[in-house]
Design a protein around this motif. Structure first.
Motif, PDB file in Angstrom:
ATOM      1  N   LEU A 107      -3.766   9.903  34.056  1.00 24.46           N
ATOM      2  CA  LEU A 107      -4.560  10.453  35.154  1.00 24.46           C
ATOM      3  C   LEU A 107      -5.602  11.440  34.637  1.00 24.46           C
ATOM      4  O   LEU A 107      -6.730  11.486  35.134  1.00 24.46           O
ATOM      5  CB  LEU A 107      -3.648  11.139  36.169  1.00 24.46           C
ATOM      6  N   SER A 108      -5.202  12.243  33.629  1.00 25.41           N
ATOM      7  CA  SER A 108      -6.141  13.232  33.099  1.00 25.41           C
ATOM      8  C   SER A 108      -7.293  12.588  32.352  1.00 25.41           C
ATOM      9  O   SER A 108      -8.404  13.114  32.333  1.00 25.41           O
ATOM     10  CB  SER A 108      -5.402  14.204  32.163  1.00 25.41           C
ATOM     11  N   SER A 109      -7.017  11.441  31.695  1.00 23.36           N
ATOM     12  CA  SER A 109      -8.063  10.779  30.925  1.00 23.36           C
ATOM     13  C   SER A 109      -8.977   9.925  31.786  1.00 23.36           C
ATOM     14  O   SER A 109     -10.007   9.456  31.307  1.00 23.36           O
ATOM     15  CB  SER A 109      -7.425   9.906  29.832  1.00 23.36           C
TER      16      SER A 109
ATOM     17  N   ASN B 177      -5.496  14.252  40.386  1.00 23.49           N
ATOM     18  CA  ASN B 177      -5.740  14.507  38.968  1.00 23.49           C
ATOM     19  C   ASN B 177      -6.868  15.525  38.800  1.00 23.49           C
ATOM     20  O   ASN B 177      -7.519  15.949  39.769  1.00 23.49           O
ATOM     21  CB  ASN B 177      -6.044  13.206  38.226  1.00 23.49           C
ATOM     22  N   GLN B 178      -7.098  15.914  37.534  1.00 20.17           N
ATOM     23  CA  GLN B 178      -8.058  16.972  37.244  1.00 20.17           C
ATOM     24  C   GLN B 178      -9.476  16.562  37.609  1.00 20.17           C
ATOM     25  O   GLN B 178     -10.288  17.386  38.033  1.00 20.17           O
ATOM     26  CB  GLN B 178      -7.974  17.355  35.758  1.00 20.17           C
ATOM     27  N   THR B 179      -9.786  15.274  37.428  1.00 21.90           N
ATOM     28  CA  THR B 179     -11.135  14.799  37.751  1.00 21.90           C
ATOM     29  C   THR B 179     -11.445  15.018  39.220  1.00 21.90           C
ATOM     30  O   THR B 179     -12.533  15.483  39.586  1.00 21.90           O
ATOM     31  CB  THR B 179     -11.263  13.313  37.391  1.00 21.90           C
TER      32      THR B 179
ATOM     33  N   THR C 221     -11.780   8.900  34.288  1.00 24.39           N
ATOM     34  CA  THR C 221     -13.033   9.483  34.769  1.00 24.39           C
ATOM     35  C   THR C 221     -13.136   9.386  36.283  1.00 24.39           C
ATOM     36  O   THR C 221     -14.009  10.011  36.882  1.00 24.39           O
ATOM     37  CB  THR C 221     -14.230   8.756  34.134  1.00 24.39           C
TER      38      THR C 221
ATOM     39  N   ARG D  92     -10.037  17.188  41.213  1.00 25.72           N
ATOM     40  CA  ARG D  92     -10.158  18.626  41.462  1.00 25.72           C
ATOM     41  C   ARG D  92     -11.568  19.120  41.138  1.00 25.72           C
ATOM     42  O   ARG D  92     -12.150  19.923  41.869  1.00 25.72           O
ATOM     43  CB  ARG D  92      -9.140  19.404  40.622  1.00 25.72           C
ATOM     44  N   GLN D  93     -12.127  18.616  40.012  1.00 25.57           N
ATOM     45  CA  GLN D  93     -13.468  19.027  39.621  1.00 25.57           C
ATOM     46  C   GLN D  93     -14.522  18.423  40.538  1.00 25.57           C
ATOM     47  O   GLN D  93     -15.518  19.081  40.860  1.00 25.57           O
ATOM     48  CB  GLN D  93     -13.723  18.622  38.175  1.00 25.57           C
TER      49      GLN D  93
ATOM     50  N   THR E 270       0.625  11.607  33.513  1.00 26.19           N
ATOM     51  CA  THR E 270      -0.307  12.743  33.528  1.00 26.19           C
ATOM     52  C   THR E 270      -1.452  12.520  32.553  1.00 26.19           C
ATOM     53  O   THR E 270      -2.613  12.819  32.854  1.00 26.19           O
ATOM     54  CB  THR E 270       0.449  14.037  33.180  1.00 26.19           C
ATOM     55  N   ALA E 271      -1.117  11.987  31.351  1.00 24.57           N
ATOM     56  CA  ALA E 271      -2.162  11.721  30.361  1.00 24.57           C
ATOM     57  C   ALA E 271      -3.136  10.674  30.869  1.00 24.57           C
ATOM     58  O   ALA E 271      -4.355  10.784  30.685  1.00 24.57           O
ATOM     59  CB  ALA E 271      -1.528  11.266  29.044  1.00 24.57           C
TER      60      ALA E 271
END
Length: 583
Positions: A261-263, A281-283, A265, A285-286, A258-259
């Motif tokens: 994937l979250s880090s 991952n969050q990227t 870009t 999603r954004q 998770t770390a």
């Protein structure tokens, strides 16, 4: 919802129910078999009594002249001794003796030859019957035997016992059994409860440990008694320890993943074997404004891109353009997971790179075009000067002046290119110091006065003398003001007016350069500070502009920490604003 009964109580209730069923079965069996057993025992007792009484009356019945008084007295004596009712009959069924009747009452007794027990005694050795006696009005059990002397039947001996006494005996026995069952139950129930607790307590403890393990709590330990349950408890504890270790490893791995994937870009999308979204991952999603509702959907449903769907299932790299939520370009890399378990897709946003590449290509094209025009003119005039015969001196001088003009244009263009390059790369160092804006405006107006006079344009300054000092680089500020005034003079008609004004704001000083020229259409305003952007390209080149002046103004103002913007309408002139921080 009813609360579930605990295991010890379930065991206790089950064992208690079993005990109650067993006691009830014992009572039911005794109630079912005891009456018949007692009646059988009574029949045996009656048979013995009648067999014992038969010899005592055989002699009296065999006498030629029957002595009724002696027979009745003997019946009374035997009845008192045995507690039974004894009846003596002759061979025709006439009652000769009755233990419950005086001699004078015997003639009134009806003949007993047809009584069932007497009839059975005629056929078999013994005869039995149960009925209510008409003589004494009591329900009795009868047993009769025929008295014989050889083949001659002398009479009958019958004994009877009241059934009321039998029923009282049965009731006493049943009450005794019921009380004994109750006592056994009361004594056994605590033992059953203790036994159920002892047996079920380890199982219940193991159940609680298993429940806590299922909920992720591995702190508890199951009991390990010295029996088969101990083996189960040890196995459960080992399983709990192994699960805790495996879960800790999986949690750490998941946290690391998770770390990572979250880090990243880059956007990462994981699909299952069916091509449905399993993880993102969050990227990502954004990038695509996706929420949890996208999980389980196909890429076509979530991202609306047919080309992306075609990449799934094979190692591929391709540039794709997505139109939603905004138009963006991605370098997409797809890779399959082992054993066709799914696909991993990585999205690298290259929209900015594409824009920069387009800007670079456009910049190179613009620079090439801007350089080509004066160079072509210079080359043409030089070739003309070198031709034979050479032009006359006046013509040659005119040509050289033209060459000089375009050389200066090239010099200006190159200087502007170097300035904007230094500003964009942040290599230009600003020498900030407190500075009077009035001095900067006066110097810029004076420099532009000759050009303004040639076009009969009046440049005026209304900057107040008591304006707060600004923090600025004097050389760069002079460049901003000259570029804005030069732009205003160039595009203002002959006889026009250009005004420079300023006013203090909260922490800044706002400067405005106003002209009454032709104005700028609204569609050009967002692009007016871009490099090489011209509203009227032909007129701009005719006036000698490089197309970089306003872009340089923007970069210098931004480098000072200020802002720059323009307001204009066609036919109403233009107003260029910029702000600089106070000293």
């Amino acid at each position: 919802m009813m609360k579930q009964v605990s295991l010890p109580w379930r065991w206790f209730l089950a064992l208690a129910l079993l005990l109650i069923v067993l006691l009830a079965a014992v009572n039911f069996t005794l109630r079912l078999t005891l009456p018949d057993y007692l009646r059988q025992r009574i029949d045996d007792a009656l048979r013995r009594q009648v067999v014992l009484a038969e010899p005592a009356f055989a002699g009296l019945l065999a006498a030629a002249a029957t002595n009724g008084t002696a027979i009745n007295d003997l019946a009374h004596q035997l009845g008192q001794r045995t507690g039974l009712r004894i009846t003596i009959m002759d061979a025709q069924g006439v009652v000769l003796g009755e233990s419950d009747k005086p001699p004078e009452a015997l003639p009134q007794i009806e003949n007993h030859l047809l009584r069932p027990e007497v009839q059975q005694a005629l056929i078999r050795e013994m005869g039995y019957d149960t009925r209510r006696s008409a003589t004494v009005n009591v329900e009795l059990r009868y047993a009769a035997v025929a008295v014989r002397q050889g083949d001659r039947r002398l009479g009958f001996v019958r004994v009877a016992m009241p059934l009321l006494e039998i029923n009282h005996t049965i009731a006493r026995i049943e009450r005794t059994i019921a009380v004994a069952s109750l006592m056994v139950g009361l004594i056994a129930l605590p033992v059953v409860y203790r036994l159920s607790r002892r047996v079920s307590a380890p199982i219940d403890a193991m159940r609680q440990v298993a429940t806590h393990v299922a909920q992720g709590d591995f702190a508890g330990r199951a009991p390990e008694p010295a029996d088969e349950l101990g083996d189960l408890g040890r196995a459960l504890n080992q399983m709990s320890t192994q699960l805790e270790s495996r879960l800790r490893e999986l949690t750490n791995e998941k946290a690391e993943l998770t770390a990572i994937l979250s880090s990243m870009t880059e956007g990462v999308l994981v699909l299952d074997a069916a091509g449905r979204i399993r993880l993102m991952n969050q990227t990502l999603r954004q990038q695509f404004q996706l929420g949890d509702e996208a999980i389980g959907k196909t890429v076509l449903e979530a991202l609306r891109n047919v080309e992306l769907e075609q990449l799934i299932g094979a190692p591929t790299a391709k540039e794709l353009t997505f139109l939603t939520p905004t138009e963006r370009v991605f370098a997409v890399n797809a890779a399959t997971l082992g054993d066709h378990a799914g696909t991993v897709v990585v999205f690298h946003d290259i929209t900015r790179l594409k824009k920069l590449e387009n800007l670079r290509q456009e910049f190179v094209a613009n620079v090439s075009h801007e350089l080509r025009t004066p160079l072509s003119i210079i080359k043409g005039y030089i070739e003309t000067l070198l031709e034979e015969p050479a032009p006359d001196q006046a013509t040659a001088r005119q040509f050289l002046q033209t060459i000089q003009k375009h050389s200066r244009r090239l010099e200006t263009l190159i200087e502007d290119l170097l300035s904007i390059s230094a500003l964009e790369s942040q290599q230009a160092q600003l020498s900030l110091s407190p500075y009077k804006l009035t001095a900067a405006v006066s110097a810029a107006v004076e420099e532009m006065s000759r050009q303004a006079v040639e076009k009969s344009i009046a440049i005026t300054s209304t900057v107040p003398a008591d304006l707060p000092d600004i923090a600025a680089d004097p050389q760069r500020l002079h460049q901003v003001l000259v570029n804005l005034l030069d732009n205003a003079v160039k595009y203002t008609q002959r006889g026009g007016q250009v005004t420079v004004s300023a006013r203090p704001t909260d922490n800044e000083v706002e400067v405005c350069v106003v002209d009454n020229g032709p104005g700028i259409a609204a569609e050009h305003l967002p692009h007016i500070f871009e490099r090489f952007y011209r509203v009227d390209k032909a007129r701009s080149r005719e006036l000698g502009g490089t197309g970089l002046g306003l872009s340089i103004v923007k970069h210098i103002v931004l480098a000072h920490g200020g802002r720059v913007w323009v307001e204009s309408e066609l036919g109403q002139g233009s107003r260029f604003y910029f702000t600089l921080p106070r000293a």
